[in-house]
Design an enzyme around this catalytic site. Structure first.
Site, PDB file in Angstrom:
ATOM      1  N   HIS A   1       0.750  -1.084   0.054  1.00 55.17           N
ATOM      2  CA  HIS A   1       0.107   0.144  -0.092  1.00 55.17           C
ATOM      3  C   HIS A   1       0.783   1.399  -0.078  1.00 55.17           C
ATOM      4  O   HIS A   1       0.378   2.197  -0.440  1.00 55.17           O
ATOM      5  CB  HIS A   1      -0.903  -0.073   1.333  1.00 55.17           C
TER       6      HIS A   1
ATOM      7  N   ASP B   1      -4.443  -7.399  -7.531  1.00 56.75           N
ATOM      8  CA  ASP B   1      -4.789  -6.751  -6.623  1.00 56.75           C
ATOM      9  C   ASP B   1      -5.083  -5.311  -6.940  1.00 56.75           C
ATOM     10  O   ASP B   1      -4.906  -4.834  -8.142  1.00 56.75           O
ATOM     11  CB  ASP B   1      -3.522  -6.646  -5.352  1.00 56.75           C
TER      12      ASP B   1
END
EC number: 3.2.1.52
Length: 388
Positions: free
Chosen positions: A236, A311
């Site tokens: 992230h 993802d």
């Protein structure tokens, strides 16, 4: 396969049944600020009753590409607009989604969707990653706590019960269980989301969780291939490097050898740079990584022909620091993923434009798109009302 039939029956109960010949335009194309444009740009198409192998011949190139996109939505209006205007293959219920979408609007959107059933996905792992906690009885224990305090059968039962609650809401795909192997502290990026540091334990408990979801008619998606558990950081926040492939084979990849055989199941590929496999590219954009998963050659697994998801391609710095959404989506499809996932709808028209351009230029082979469309159609099963 029994699973798509179960999924279709449940979808029919949750939504208005639309006959296969129906091609009406869904109502309500208004959108909130930042969503897809209100003016429809896709021609309404009939719902298809063809077998999966026949679906590509029935769709325009743009509708084929749209079936390979799953996008996060803010609310019912956002979802209605992107499904009506662009025929996307699926939506994601994320941390920012207004959950009043489940008060009836979602069933209407599903009933008025595109040529194939609409996939409705969520990150619902239990523990600290629980998007539906207010609707399905709280967060539930983390994966690590489950492995430490419950039997394998108890975990299957828990996942089945939570899966049934999700399915009643209209969820068809859960991006769970986490199959990463790690002993990292609970509050790290994977941490207590993992069932543990022993590959055999992870295999048993993740397998039980996945089977519980299947029992409920929800598709489980294993993540994050080829293994985030010993990664160098949080994707992230930036790039993440794992141990070399040879090290992953004896540890992180062990659960996949068994779990990819327990169909139906999907796999999410992580944004992980793997020495000896991906070079400087993250696995989610790497042909070598997807080929490893597809063939099983190199880590002792059988071939996998189920759906492969990326993802998130828009909200994770491992990707967004290097590529815009359109380029990231193109690269993940070029790598061999079937479904590109990201968390907002505003990029959809530009993404479809870029993908169509890539088709015309030969950057993205139509044969690969068709194979992915067949996998997506197989995953979704027949439209309600098709009689299969």
């Amino acid at each position: 396969m029994a699973f798509p039939r179960t999924l279709a029956i449940l979808a029919a109960a949750a939504a208005l049944v639309v006959a296969c010949s129906h091609g009406g335009t869904p109502t309500g194309s208004s959108t909130t600020s930042g969503a897809s444009p209100a003016t429809p740009v896709a021609v309404p198409v009939p719902r298809s009753c063809a077998e999966p192998a026949g679906i590509p011949a029935l769709l325009s190139p743009r509708d084929k590409l749209a079936q390979l996109l799953v996008v996060g939505v803010r609310d019912a209006a956002d979802a209605q607009a992107v499904v009506t205007n662009y025929h996307v293959g699926g939506i994601l219920i994320g941390s920012d989604t207004d959950l009043t979408i489940f008060d009836g609007a979602l069933a209407e959107i599903v009933a008025g969707g595109g040529p194939l059933p609409l996939a409705v996905s969520v990150d619902e792992e239990g523990g600290r990653v629980s998007r539906l906690r207010s609707l399905i009885g709280g967060t539930g224990p983390s994966a690590r706590e489950l492995a430490q305090t419950r039997t394998v059968q108890q975990v299957r039962d828990l996942a089945r019960d939570r899966g049934r609650q999700m399915r009643k809401l209209g969820i068809t795909i859960d991006f769970a269980p986490v199959v990463d192997v790690t002993d990292a502290p609970d509050d790290t990026v994977i941490g207590d989301r993992s069932f543990g540091s022993d590959p055999a334990t992870v295999t048993a408990y993740a397998g039980a969780y996945a089977q519980g979801l299947r029992d409920a008619g929800v598709l489980p998606v294993l993540k994050h291939f080829p293994g985030h558990g010993r990664g160098s950081g949080d994707s992230h926040n930036g790039g993440v490097t794992t141990p070399p492939l040879d090290d992953l084979v004896g540890d992180d990849l062990v659960p996949y050898r068994t779990l990819v055989t327990q169909a139906p199941v999907g796999v999410m590929v992580g944004h992980l740079q793997v020495p000896g496999l991906t070079g400087s590219e993250p696995a989610s954009l790497s042909k070598a990584a997807v080929n490893l998963l597809r063939t099983g050659t190199g880590y002792g697994a059988p071939p996998f022909d189920g759906p492969v998801f990326s993802d998130d391609l828009s909200g994770m710095a491992a990707i967004s620091d290097r590529f815009g959404v359109s380029e990231a989506v193109l690269r993940t499809l070029q790598a061999g993923a079937d479904i590109a996932l990201w968390v907002t709808t505003k990029e959809v028209p530009a993404v479809l434009d870029r993908l169509e351009q890539a088709l015309r230029a030969g950057e993205l082979p139509m044969s690969a798109v068709d194979r992915s469309v067949v996998r997506v159609a197989t995953m979704k099963g027949p439209n309600p009302g098709c009689g299969r």
